[in-house]
Design an enzyme around this catalytic site. Structure first.
Site, PDB file in Angstrom:
ATOM      1  N   HIS A 201       1.577   4.902  -2.632  1.00 57.46           N
ATOM      2  CA  HIS A 201       0.784   4.193  -1.611  1.00 57.46           C
ATOM      3  C   HIS A 201      -0.211   5.179  -1.024  1.00 57.46           C
ATOM      4  CE1 HIS A 201       0.802   1.240   2.061  1.00 57.46           C
ATOM      5  NE2 HIS A 201      -0.398   1.770   1.856  1.00 57.46           N
TER       6      HIS A 201
ATOM      7  N   HIS B  70      -4.553   5.447  -0.422  1.00 58.83           N
ATOM      8  CA  HIS B  70      -5.919   4.907  -0.540  1.00 58.83           C
ATOM      9  C   HIS B  70      -6.836   6.103  -0.747  1.00 58.83           C
ATOM     10  CE1 HIS B  70      -4.588   0.993   1.080  1.00 58.83           C
ATOM     11  NE2 HIS B  70      -3.719   1.742   1.721  1.00 58.83           N
TER      12      HIS B  70
ATOM     13  N   GLU C 190       3.186  -4.797   7.433  1.00 59.15           N
ATOM     14  CA  GLU C 190       2.808  -3.577   8.167  1.00 59.15           C
ATOM     15  C   GLU C 190       2.595  -4.020   9.627  1.00 59.15           C
ATOM     16  OE1 GLU C 190      -1.082  -2.016   7.170  1.00 59.15           O
ATOM     17  OE2 GLU C 190      -0.695  -0.080   8.129  1.00 59.15           O
TER      18      GLU C 190
ATOM     19  N   ASP D  65      -0.416   7.086   2.506  1.00 57.81           N
ATOM     20  CA  ASP D  65      -1.356   6.033   2.907  1.00 57.81           C
ATOM     21  C   ASP D  65      -2.794   6.556   2.987  1.00 57.81           C
ATOM     22  OD1 ASP D  65      -2.007   3.430   3.471  1.00 57.81           O
ATOM     23  OD2 ASP D  65      -1.089   3.357   5.448  1.00 57.81           O
TER      24      ASP D  65
END
Ligand code: HPA
Ligand code: ZN
Length: 349
Positions: free
Chosen positions: A25, A27, A212, A290
């Protein structure tokens, strides 16, 4: 004493970094560090509304997902050329290797770039060149997960898929799946049911952010309506015991991001994070970073901060690394090889 210099903390850090692990995970636009944002802005002749790298970093105070997304999309506006996408991706892969990442599945948001007039090919080419160089020169494997922005329409997602599909053959070793990110609340999974059905029929691996900021019902709908194999975040699943049972028995992975949850006020305090509870109930949870440039830590920092806040044992840290290998989209043979390297690292620890 500063925890970072205590002997116990440094051996925890060595232990964590030596565990071969997968990052699932991540980005890639969230790995743009302020100094790289400044140097790309300069290279591309773009004026930034911040006087210095420090002033930009100071702005990283968020009270929810949207307050972060506003800065994250603004930061990505310095990405113009293939070399920019290469430099961003290579900087992340080098940092990830230092943290013991053996395999990384990188989400990227083409709409953030095509919406500014950047060609889809530019995004793919820069990321892919870095991923292939890393595979060849550093021994890290990587995949690309094209992520749709959920605050935009499903038609926009379909058009993005149409624009990317001609590149599929050229990047078939890397682009193996799709995801769904951006503002969750008010943009439920069913909004993207048709584009997900199309991606499934095309043979892509499927994941989506859910639970989330959004409710547990979004996690259920991501599974039932979108047919995802993995849930990004999913920490609010705990609000629905029947869903928890399903995640447990189905061994459905959650890609949890503790420092992100802290920075975006999903939890007020890392000690209140449910990561340890989920792990100890036997859920297939993994730890990830993330958007590490924005949330104060890369993957090893997430393992270490969680271990310290939640009293995770070394066996539990190893279980998180093992889960990350199991929950990856790698073929079974590569999963077995990585699990064997984890066993070897543990035997030597
Ligand atoms: N949530 C949703 N969308 C995102 C995130 C996130 O944590 N990071 C980048 N896009
Ligand atoms: Zn995310």
């Amino acid at each position: 004493m500063d925890a970072a210099v205590s002997p116990a903390a440094s051996s925890l850090s060595d232990f964590v970094r030596r565990l071969p692990k997968a990052e699932l995970h991540l980005h890639i636009e969230g790995t743009l560090e302020p100094d790289l944002i400044f140097s790309l802005a300069q290279r591309n002749g773009i004026a930034l509304p911040y006087a210095s790298v420090d002033a930009l970093r100071q702005a990283y105070q968020f009270n929810d997902l949207q307050s972060f997304l506003d800065l994250y999309y603004a930061g990505a506006s310095v990405l113009i050329t293939e070399a920019d996408f290469y430099d961003m991706t290579m900087a992340y892969l080098q940092r990830a290797q230092y943290d013991g990442v053996a395999h990384a599945e990188l989400m990227f948001d083409p709409q953030t770039h095509t919406g500014r007039g950047i060609a889809m090919e530019t995004v793919f080419a820069g990321m892919a060149r870095a991923l292939r160089d890393a595979r060849r020169l550093m021994g890290i494997s990587g995949y690309m997960l094209l992520s749709f922005l959920r605050h935009l329409t499903e038609d926009d997602a379909q058009a993005t898929l149409d624009a990317a599909l001609p590149l599929r053959e050229q990047y078939k070793d890397l682009w193996i799946g799709i995801g769904l990110d951006s503002a969750e609340r008010g943009n439920p999974p069913e909004k993207f049911a048709r584009v997900y059905a199309r991606c499934k029929a095309l043979g892509f691996r499927l994941t989506a952010h859910a639970g989330e900021e959004g409710p547990a019902s979004y996690v259920r709908d991501a599974l039932d309506i979108l047919g995802v194999e993995r849930i990004d975040h999913g920490v609010r699943s705990e609000e629905d015991p029947a869903l928890m049972q399903r995640l447990l028995t189905g061994r459905i992975p959650l890609t949890v991001c503790p420092l992100s949850n802290l920075k975006l006020c999903v939890v007020q305090d890392l000690q209140q994070h449910n990561l340890a509870r989920l792990l100890r109930q036997g859920l297939m949870v993994t730890v990830n970073s993330d958007d590490p440039a924005y949330f104060g830590g890369y993957i090893a920092d997430n393992y270490i901060a969680s271990a310290q806040a939640l009293d995770l044992s070394r066996e539990e840290l190893a279980a998180l690394a093992r889960n990350s290998i199991e929950a990856s989209f790698l073929p079974d043979e590569q999963k077995r090889a990585l699990a064997a390297s984890l066993d070897a690292a543990l035997a030597a620890a």
